[in-house]
Design a protein around this motif. Structure first.
Motif, PDB file in Angstrom:
ATOM      1  N   GLY A 154      -6.041   2.413   1.844  1.00 36.24           N
ATOM      2  CA  GLY A 154      -4.696   1.830   1.744  1.00 36.24           C
ATOM      3  C   GLY A 154      -3.868   2.036   3.007  1.00 36.24           C
ATOM      4  N   LYS A 175      -7.500  11.121  -4.139  1.00 37.65           N
ATOM      5  CA  LYS A 175      -7.483  10.605  -5.510  1.00 37.65           C
ATOM      6  C   LYS A 175      -8.911  10.330  -5.986  1.00 37.65           C
ATOM      7  CE  LYS A 175      -3.265   8.341  -4.165  1.00 37.65           C
ATOM      8  NZ  LYS A 175      -2.713   7.083  -3.706  1.00 37.65           N
ATOM      9  N   GLU A 203       0.840  -1.212   0.000  1.00 39.98           N
ATOM     10  CA  GLU A 203       0.000   0.000   0.000  1.00 39.98           C
ATOM     11  C   GLU A 203       0.874   1.262   0.000  1.00 39.98           C
ATOM     12  OE1 GLU A 203      -3.024  -0.059  -0.534  1.00 39.98           O
ATOM     13  OE2 GLU A 203      -3.652  -2.074  -0.003  1.00 39.98           O
ATOM     14  N   ASN A 250       1.109   4.048  -3.030  1.00 38.65           N
ATOM     15  CA  ASN A 250       0.898   5.492  -2.842  1.00 38.65           C
ATOM     16  C   ASN A 250       2.065   6.295  -3.409  1.00 38.65           C
ATOM     17  OD1 ASN A 250      -1.524   5.185  -1.620  1.00 38.65           O
ATOM     18  ND2 ASN A 250      -0.756   5.397   0.469  1.00 38.65           N
TER      19      ASN A 250
END
Ligand code: ATP
Ligand code: MG
Length: 692
Positions: free
Chosen positions: A650, A643, A585, A589
């Protein structure tokens, strides 16, 4: 105080963390007190040392959990710094953090071997870590609802192990030099150093028994002294009686001598003159013995008179005996009648009477007087002791009973409140006692707090479990149709000519299906209860596995990858599936933050802990866009995303997994650009080595 805000490496706060008594705090914002996750401050000192401060609710007070780090990032020391409720009620959490850093630095300074590593001059020149907190005074004022920004925030040296020094913290809108006078105490802290509050239970008991034992000791000593005095008096009396017996012998011999004079001169006993001489010889040593046994001047004077009368008697008697033997019997009788009966015998009677009188008055009366004096002094000493023992004993009994009874009553009240579920009221009970009972009460509150959090955790887990069941059902219902849609779309895509304009639409359909699939997977990860089975796991292959997933994306985005995970690193004690997911995760990112290329650095190092253990630190740095200050505090919140296609789960999942593995995850902005995510994980216990 010069302010250097850039010294603040980063600030991170995150809400929605799993309930944990060590974590989470309340802050007053817009007039309402809200529960939220810990706020952290990290300060990097110029020589590599650092202080982390995390605001936490500490039982009985709010406070800051302070960790002091060394050059290697290892935690040298960790512990709470209590602050006052008043501060938090004002919402001055930034001051808490500032104070925590200050306290942490004070602790750093207290470590002689660390101090030796730095020069004292260098330390003195360091900017004060409290400065950033002062810089934020505008914000503080806003949180605290003050009319304007604070113009001063002062703090005296604050060694955390001395709670009394809390009284020296001062917050003011006017600097100390302008205010004058001593700093105002913020709390009604008992200045317990001189009172029973400051004593341990053991000391209180010792004090109580000492108070009872001291008068007993004095009375015992006085009794012993009395016995000794009485023995001395009786001994004196006994000596007097012995002298009286000696004198009785002397008196008897004198009168027997005189009877021999009469026997000889009347012709009754012609041998009586010899007997007289024999008795005279016997008298002299007895007289000397009696004389020597006294030092009393009266006794000595009377003994002298007696001896002189005896000498006179002997002289007269011997002249009378000579006259008698020469045939002048009448003259002998006259001499005796005149000298002995007329003069010497009355004087002798009077002297003997005086001796008896003196003996009685001087010796027996003196012994009696001694006994009386002893009794008087005993009475004079014992009466005040008995009276003061009664008064002070009663006073101390009341004080000690109160000192014991109050905390016990407080503890009982607290237990009743906790029993009724009134946790906040229980926390509000002031625990002033610093003895073992006070400690017990504090520990009870800690336990109650943990219970409350655990209870909340269970409720939360139950909610998540039902959400998970629901998500699983929905996911099951969605995944199969989605898989069919994807397969069918791909089939059509394969059948279309390469230049067909329809291809783009079908590829968009596949991408959307993938996104939906990812969202479903995230939702399931977040909501389903996760099994946790840690084992000793090497980090290097774990990192390789995660990077393999991104190989295509790394190449596509033109990312410059740098990996530094030493093969000599010890194993981590982790659940590999969870940690793999967490690292995945974080990297995902980082790649999202560098759509037009950049650099991704991934490193892992071993950190020695002071207790001989070790931990591992994985650092992921990117050169992406970074995180805006306003968003930094929220990035770990579930469903927080910037986003368009993100789920915002996440980091929440990553943090949850890492913490479940007894590790920690922090995210800060890089010094110049990008973001730095640090994951700390426990090393396998077999790796533990004694700390250097
Ligand atoms: N390395 C990073 N650089 C810049 N911003 C980041 C970085 N990591 C996280 N963030 C920010 O944190 C937010 C939350 O991240 P998180 O991983 O929880 O969710 P997401 O990435 O938005 O969604 P998902 O993980 O479902 O794709 C991101 O939307 C982004 O704004
Ligand atoms: Mg993400």
């Amino acid at each position: 105080m010069k302010v250097e805000p850039e010294r603040l490496e980063g600030v991170m706060g995150a809400a929605g963390d799993p309930p944990d008594p060590e974590r989470g705090s309340e802050v007053e914002q817009d007039g309402e007190v809200r529960e939220h996750a810990p706020r952290r401050d990290q300060v990097q000192l110029p020589d590599g040392l650092g202080v982390d401060a995390t605001s936490v609710p500490l039982v009985g007070n709010r406070g800051v959990d302070v960790a002091v780090r060394d050059h290697d990032g290892a935690t040298l020391e960790r512990g709470p710094n209590h602050f006052d409720d008043v501060l938090l009620a004002r919402g001055q959490e930034e001051e808490h953090l500032g104070q925590g850093r200050r306290a942490g630095r004070a602790r750093l300074e207290q470590r002689p071997h660390r101090l030796a590593e730095r020069s004292a001059v260098g330390l003195a020149r360091q900017p004060d870590p409290l400065a950033p907190a002062v810089e934020k005074r505008g914000e503080v004022a806003r949180l605290g609802g003050l009319a304007g920004p604070l113009d001063a925030l002062e703090c005296d040296e604050y060694p955390s192990h001395r709670r009394a020094s809390r009284e020296r913290m001062t917050y003011s809108n006017t600097p100390r030099h302008a205010r004058g006078g001593a700093p105002r105490a913020l709390t009604g802290f008992p200045s317990g150093a001189h009172s029973l509050h400051g004593m341990t239970f053991r000391k209180k008991l010792l004090l109580a028994f000492s108070v009872m034992i001291v008068p007993l000791g004095i009375i015992g000593a006085q009794t012993l002294w009395n016995v000794r005095q009485e023995r001395v008096a009786l001994q004196t009396l006994e000596e007097s009686l012995a002298r009286a017996r000696v004198f009785a012998d002397v008196e008897s011999v004198i009168y027997r001598k005189l009877r021999k004079v009469r026997d000889y001169l009347t012709g009754w006993d012609p041998q009586a003159n010899d007997e007289f001489e024999r008795l005279d010889a016997l008298l002299h040593p007895r007289l000397a013995e009696w004389r020597q046994s006294s030092v009393d001047p009266d006794d000595l004077r009377l003994a002298g008179a007696l001896e002189s009368l005896d000498v006179q008697t002997d002289t007269v008697v011997r002249r009378a005996f000579a006259l008698y033997r020469g045939g002048d019997r009448a003259e002998a009788s006259r001499l005796i009648q005149r000298e002995l009966n007329g003069q010497i015998l009355p004087a002798l009677d009077s002297t003997i009477k005086s001796i008896y009188t003196t003996s009685r008055t001087h010796n027996i009366a003196r012994a009696f007087r001694n006994l009386q004096a002893t009794e008087r002094s005993t009475t004079m000493v014992l009466i005040p002791i008995i009276l003061s023992s009664v008064v002070f004993g009663a006073l101390f009994a009341v004080l000690i009973a109160r000192a014991f009874a109050r905390p016990v009553a407080g503890l009982k009240t607290m237990m009743e409140m906790v029993g009724r579920g009134e946790f906040d009221q229980a926390r509000a009970v002031e625990i002033r006692s610093r003895d073992e009972l006070g400690g017990l009460a504090r520990q009870f509150l800690v336990m109650a707090e943990r219970l409350r959090r655990a209870h909340e955790g269970i409720i939360q887990a139950e909610k998540l479990a039902s959400l998970g069941q629901m998500s699983a059902a929905v996911a099951h219902g969605l995944r199969n149709p989605l898989a069919s849609i994807r397969a069918a779309t791909q089939l059509v895509l394969h059948q279309l000519p390469a230049r067909s304009p329809q291809r783009e639409h079908l590829q968009a359909v596949i991408a959307e299906v993938d996104r939906l699939e990812k969202r479903i997977a995230h939702l399931l990860d977040f909501t389903k209860p996760v099994a946790f089975s840690p084992v000793a796991e090497s980090l290097s292959p774990l990192v390789d596995r995660v990077l393999a997933v991104f190989s295509e994306k790394l190449a596509r985005q033109g990312i410059d990858l740098k990996v530094d995970v030493g093969s000599d690193l010890p194993d981590a004690w982790i659940d590999a599936v969870q940690i793999e997911q967490a690292v995945l995760e974080v990297i995902s990112n980082a790649l999202d933050a560098m759509p037009r290329g950049g650099a991704l650095a991934l490193s892992a190092t071993r950190i020695a802990a002071p207790d001989g253990g070790a931990s591992l630190r994985v650092t992921v740095r990117d050169t992406g866009e970074g995180i805006p200050a306003s968003a930094l505090a929220r990035v770990s919140e579930p469903f927080f995303t910037t986003k368009a296609d993100g789920t915002g789960l996440g980091l929440a999942i990553a943090k949850r997994f890492v913490e479940q593995n007894a590790g920690s995850l922090t995210i800060v902005n890089g010094e110049r650009e990008g973001t730095v995510v640090t994951i700390t994980l426990p090393a396998s216990v077999t790796d533990a080595v004694p700390a250097a």
